[in-house]
Design a protein around this motif. Structure first.
Motif, mmCIF file in Angstrom:
data_model
loop_
_atom_site.group_PDB
_atom_site.id
_atom_site.type_symbol
_atom_site.label_atom_id
_atom_site.label_comp_id
_atom_site.label_asym_id
_atom_site.label_seq_id
_atom_site.Cartn_x
_atom_site.Cartn_y
_atom_site.Cartn_z
ATOM 1 N N ALA A 78 0.815 -1.214 0.000
ATOM 2 C CA ALA A 78 0.000 0.000 0.000
ATOM 3 C C ALA A 78 0.850 1.265 0.000
ATOM 4 C CB ALA A 78 -0.947 -0.002 1.200
ATOM 5 N N VAL A 79 2.096 1.147 0.472
ATOM 6 C CA VAL A 79 2.966 2.329 0.518
ATOM 7 C C VAL A 79 4.191 2.166 -0.388
ATOM 8 C CG1 VAL A 79 2.245 3.008 2.838
ATOM 9 C CG2 VAL A 79 4.172 1.440 2.584
ATOM 10 N N GLY A 80 4.173 1.189 -1.274
ATOM 11 C CA GLY A 80 5.292 0.982 -2.189
ATOM 12 C C GLY A 80 6.569 0.626 -1.470
ATOM 13 N N TYR A 81 6.485 -0.302 -0.539
ATOM 14 C CA TYR A 81 7.603 -0.578 0.352
ATOM 15 C C TYR A 81 8.733 -1.333 -0.344
ATOM 16 C CZ TYR A 81 9.929 -1.072 4.783
ATOM 17 O OH TYR A 81 10.840 -0.949 5.809
ATOM 18 N N VAL A 82 9.972 -0.971 0.000
ATOM 19 C CA VAL A 82 11.175 -1.633 -0.512
ATOM 20 C C VAL A 82 12.108 -1.901 0.669
ATOM 21 C CG1 VAL A 82 13.237 -1.399 -1.952
ATOM 22 C CG2 VAL A 82 11.034 -0.553 -2.782
ATOM 23 N N GLY A 83 12.677 -3.118 0.712
ATOM 24 C CA GLY A 83 13.623 -3.452 1.767
ATOM 25 C C GLY A 83 12.968 -4.197 2.910
ATOM 26 N N ALA A 84 13.673 -4.229 4.064
ATOM 27 C CA ALA A 84 13.194 -4.947 5.248
ATOM 28 C C ALA A 84 12.273 -4.053 6.061
ATOM 29 C CB ALA A 84 14.375 -5.393 6.104
ATOM 30 N N GLY A 85 11.158 -4.609 6.488
ATOM 31 C CA GLY A 85 10.220 -3.875 7.335
ATOM 32 C C GLY A 85 9.454 -4.840 8.216
ATOM 33 N N THR A 86 8.804 -4.302 9.223
ATOM 34 C CA THR A 86 8.046 -5.131 10.153
ATOM 35 C C THR A 86 6.657 -4.549 10.343
ATOM 36 O OG1 THR A 86 10.081 -5.682 11.329
ATOM 37 C CG2 THR A 86 8.016 -6.181 12.433
ATOM 38 N N VAL A 87 5.653 -5.359 10.097
ATOM 39 C CA VAL A 87 4.273 -4.948 10.330
ATOM 40 C C VAL A 87 3.849 -5.560 11.666
ATOM 41 C CG1 VAL A 87 1.923 -4.928 9.450
ATOM 42 C CG2 VAL A 87 3.852 -4.863 7.853
ATOM 43 N N VAL A 111 20.411 -8.864 6.553
ATOM 44 C CA VAL A 111 21.233 -7.719 6.160
ATOM 45 C C VAL A 111 21.749 -7.911 4.736
ATOM 46 C CG1 VAL A 111 23.338 -6.411 6.662
ATOM 47 C CG2 VAL A 111 21.856 -7.137 8.537
ATOM 48 N N GLU A 112 22.134 -9.124 4.401
ATOM 49 C CA GLU A 112 22.547 -9.403 3.017
ATOM 50 C C GLU A 112 21.393 -9.135 2.054
ATOM 51 O OE1 GLU A 112 23.962 -13.137 0.178
ATOM 52 O OE2 GLU A 112 24.377 -13.211 2.331
ATOM 53 N N TRP A 113 20.185 -9.558 2.439
ATOM 54 C CA TRP A 113 19.013 -9.259 1.604
ATOM 55 C C TRP A 113 18.854 -7.751 1.434
ATOM 56 C CZ3 TRP A 113 13.855 -12.246 1.267
ATOM 57 C CH2 TRP A 113 14.101 -13.599 0.998
ATOM 58 N N GLN A 114 19.038 -6.992 2.523
ATOM 59 C CA GLN A 114 18.921 -5.537 2.433
ATOM 60 C C GLN A 114 19.893 -4.972 1.396
ATOM 61 O OE1 GLN A 114 19.447 -4.382 6.711
ATOM 62 N NE2 GLN A 114 17.630 -3.153 6.307
ATOM 63 N N LEU A 115 21.137 -5.423 1.468
ATOM 64 C CA LEU A 115 22.152 -4.894 0.560
ATOM 65 C C LEU A 115 21.857 -5.263 -0.882
ATOM 66 C CD1 LEU A 115 25.322 -5.626 2.751
ATOM 67 C CD2 LEU A 115 24.181 -3.427 2.408
ATOM 68 N N ARG A 116 21.411 -6.491 -1.111
ATOM 69 C CA ARG A 116 21.114 -6.927 -2.483
ATOM 70 C C ARG A 116 19.921 -6.156 -3.057
ATOM 71 N NH1 ARG A 116 24.315 -10.772 -4.019
ATOM 72 N NH2 ARG A 116 25.334 -12.174 -2.523
ATOM 73 N N VAL A 117 18.862 -6.019 -2.251
ATOM 74 C CA VAL A 117 17.673 -5.299 -2.719
ATOM 75 C C VAL A 117 18.012 -3.830 -2.982
ATOM 76 C CG1 VAL A 117 15.420 -4.425 -1.960
ATOM 77 C CG2 VAL A 117 15.963 -6.859 -1.728
ATOM 78 N N ALA A 118 18.798 -3.215 -2.083
ATOM 79 C CA ALA A 118 19.161 -1.810 -2.263
ATOM 80 C C ALA A 118 20.003 -1.607 -3.516
ATOM 81 C CB ALA A 118 19.919 -1.307 -1.036
ATOM 82 N N ALA A 119 20.720 -2.641 -3.908
ATOM 83 C CA ALA A 119 21.532 -2.563 -5.127
ATOM 84 C C ALA A 119 20.721 -2.835 -6.389
ATOM 85 C CB ALA A 119 22.695 -3.560 -5.028
ATOM 86 N N GLY A 120 19.407 -3.035 -6.220
ATOM 87 C CA GLY A 120 18.531 -3.226 -7.370
ATOM 88 C C GLY A 120 18.280 -4.667 -7.741
ATOM 89 N N GLN A 121 18.801 -5.609 -6.977
ATOM 90 C CA GLN A 121 18.587 -7.015 -7.290
ATOM 91 C C GLN A 121 17.204 -7.467 -6.831
ATOM 92 O OE1 GLN A 121 21.744 -9.438 -5.699
ATOM 93 N NE2 GLN A 121 23.372 -8.171 -6.586
#
Length: 667
Positions: free
Chosen positions: A265-274, A309-319
């Motif tokens: 709903a907010v176009g979320y990218v990366g790690a988050g917690t609901v 954290v590895e997932w964060q870095l990969r996603v932030a790099a556009g993967q």
């Protein structure tokens, strides 16, 4: 992938990010305050830049300086960790404007979820279940009070821009509302710079269950299952576990899909917690979204085998996300204990001081294993009043919850910290309560189990006393003169030798007699009870005690650490600190000053003073409020009396032990 990243945080999360980046071949830059020049996160990174003074507002919150540090060092991205700037949309946008990648969600998502009231409206539109409450923009105190009455007490007042339990109060009646609202707004201003609050129905016996979500720049989003974070004190988490006990597959899927809907709903990218509040019958309501990595993320890593954290870095790099929802699995059970510098017996008052002893169980750091310790400090470091009181996170994994509980207790028993108050013993008691062990979980667990959690002896007196005696004997054996006539081993040509030890534990004093019998056997008399005593010491710190006779014979392994006259004892049953009193040295000391003084329990800032000279006060009456370690602490009168003089004004900085005001005798 990035070549170099800057870590805009401190402590264990900065060390954790540095460890993952190093494994991925990424260089790291640390930022630090003047107080953190020798901190572990500075040592963990390839480069480091000082960004200001000790207070967070002078350093870690100075995002312009952090951006300058990133540019000067050639960093391509900034990892905000958690806390500080991790949920600051202005900082996220400034990173983007400066051509730097913010390793987190876009500023628009942080803004949308950052204000609790606005996020509730977005979630309602996305079909996510909500708790009944008031989330409006009108912050008139009279309106808020009317809304609380409409909702029905008890209600929960929460800082709209808040998190981490700050700016949050449970209000049980209309009479309490005004004071609670004022306190929430003060704490919200100090922590977030925004006094806005929302008011919600307070769910009785609620569970706090949160869903880890992850989104990528291609529009995909997954949930990495749930964590139960119900065990809390002062609205801050104490124990967290994954998966949530009693969770059915159908409910897990329902909550996971609701969390993904919230993120999309907010176009979320990366790690988050609901985060959800859940009723005991399984109904759940959206509470808030933390637009960052959470402190308790290691339990999710433990059950999924992933490095978030590895997932964060990969996603932030556009993967794209490394795995699809259908590929994610739960393996075993994990529990995290937050080890903090605080005194549970004093309403969890944060503690400061030097970590004179810091010993961990055999564990991995930042890597999945049966026992893992994530920490940003080492022995000899100090816990200062400037930052959060958390020393470390202890994470255990087991094939099932029972095995994880057993490993948690064993690991906590092997955690030895000396130099300041900690909650380690409290955590052991908490995990052993009938409620936690039986998975009868809700946010009121600590209050419900007060009898089992507070005022409990740390270690049986006979074991603690025997350990202190063993420590003294081991020291003397290590340092005694080669001259046998100078040895203090109690040798006699005939008869027994008796030696007296005077030990103090808090206000209690105990006489302990060590008797060496002719022939070499020993016995120990503690408070009039005599038992056989033998000891095998491998060093002044490690001893195996033998106490009792026959079938009652006990073999106990203990560790002892001395600081001056104080000896702290750790055993499988618990721990205790005793003072070995030198009676002769203390014989000439004067009496201790009488009680009844109102003093600051730790360094901080005076933010409210409720009395003035001439006021009559009662014991327990709230007299002042101070802010320390990012929390408010109410100071109460130690006795009945009359205020004769106020020694500090609102806004003044207080040192540890500073006397706030003079109290005279009541008329």
């Amino acid at each position: 992938m990035f070549r170099k990243i800057l870590i805009a945080n401190r402590g264990e999360i900065a060390c954790r990010v540095a460890a993952t980046a190093r494994r991925m071949g990424i260089q790291t830059v640390a930022v630090y305050s003047e107080a953190d020049a020798q901190a572990q996160h500075v040592q963990a990174c390839d480069e480091a830049v000082c960004v200001g003074g000790a207070a967070p507002r002078d350093s870690y919150l100075q995002w312009q300086r952090i951006l300058e540090a990133a540019k000067a060092t050639g960093a391509q991205a900034i990892h905000p960790g958690y806390g500080f700037l991790s949920e600051n949309e202005a900082f996220a946008q400034a990173c983007a404007d400066a051509g730097l990648v913010f390793i987190g969600p876009p500023a628009s998502a942080i803004q949308a979820m950052g204000l609790k009231a606005e996020s509730k409206r977005l979630m309602e539109a996305a079909g996510v279940p909500l708790v009944p409450g008031y989330h409006g923009a009108d912050q008139d105190p009279a309106l808020l009070k009317r809304e609380a009455t409409r909702i029905g007490y008890p209600v929960l007042i929460k800082a709209s821009a808040g998190g981490g339990g700050k700016g949050m109060r449970v209000v049980h009646s209309e009479a309490e509302f005004d004071a609670a609202l004022a306190s929430c707004q003060r704490e919200a201003i100090n922590s977030f710079g925004d006094a806005a609050v929302l008011v919600e129905r307070y769910v009785t016996k609620p569970r706090h269950i949160e869903i880890q979500v992850f989104g990528d720049t291609q529009g995909d989003c997954v949930y990495l299952f749930e964590r139960d974070c119900s065990v809390q004190r002062r609205h801050q988490k104490v124990l967290e576990e994954a998966p949530a006990p009693g969770m059915t597959e159908a409910r897990r899927r329902e909550m996971g899909e609701a969390a993904v809907a919230a993120a999309k709903a907010v176009g979320y990218v990366g790690a988050g917690t609901v985060e959800f509040i859940a009723e005991q019958d399984g109904r759940f309501y959206f509470m808030e979204m933390n637009t960052r990595l959470q402190v308790e993320h290691p339990v999710t890593e433990a059950i999924t085998g992933l490095d978030l954290v590895e997932w964060q870095l990969r996603v932030a790099a556009g993967q794209p996300l490394p795995l699809k929802q259908s590929e994610l699995r739960i393996h075993g059970h994990a529990i995290e204990a937050r080890i903090c510098a605080e005194n549970p017996e004093a309403q969890f008052l944060p503690a400061t001081g030097r970590l004179d002893v810091l010993r961990w169980p055999a564990a991995s750091r930042f890597e999945r294993s049966d026992v893992r310790v994530d920490t940003g400090v080492i022995e000899g470091d100090a816990i200062s009043p400037h930052y959060d009181s958390m020393i470390a996170k202890l994470i255990v994994w087991g094939e099932d919850r029972a095995q994880a509980l057993a490993r948690l207790d064993a690991a906590l028993a092997q955690t030895h910290i000396v130099g300041l108050h900690t909650n380690v013993a409290f955590l052991r008691r908490c995990a052993a309560t009938a409620s936690f062990a039986g998975a009868d979980l809700d946010t009121g667990l600590i209050e419900r189990e007060r009898a089992a959690l507070f005022g409990q002896p740390g270690l049986p007196l006979d074991v603690a006393a025997a350990a202190v005696v063993a420590h003294t004997l081991a020291l003397e054996a290590q340092t005694r003169d080669a001259d046998p006539w100078s040895a203090r081993d109690g040798w006699r040509l005939a008869g027994d030798a008796v030696r007296r030890f005077d030990l103090a534990e808090g206000e209690a004093h105990h006489e302990v007699l060590l008797r060496r019998h002719h022939g070499g056997a020993m016995s120990l008399t503690v408070e009039g009870a005599t038992t056989r005593f033998a000891v095998d010491s491998t060093s002044p710190e490690q001893h195996t005690l033998l106490l009792g006779e026959g079938l009652a014979l006990r073999r106990v392994r203990v560790h002892t650490y001395a600081r001056g006259e104080e000896v702290t004892v750790f055993a499988p049953q618990g721990s205790a600190t005793l003072t070995e009193v030198d009676v002769i040295a203390r014989a000439s000391e004067g009496a201790a000053p009488s009680g009844g003084r109102l003093t600051a329990p730790m360094p901080g800032k005076l933010i409210a003073l409720h009395v003035k000279a001439g006021d009559t006060v009662k014991a327990g009456q709230a007299l002042a409020v101070m802010e320390a370690m990012k929390m408010e602490h109410t100071l109460t009168s130690p006795r009945d009396g009359v205020v004769t003089e106020c020694l500090y004004a609102v806004g003044d900085q207080l040192s540890d032990g500073a006397e706030l005001l003079k109290l005279g005798e009541a008329a």
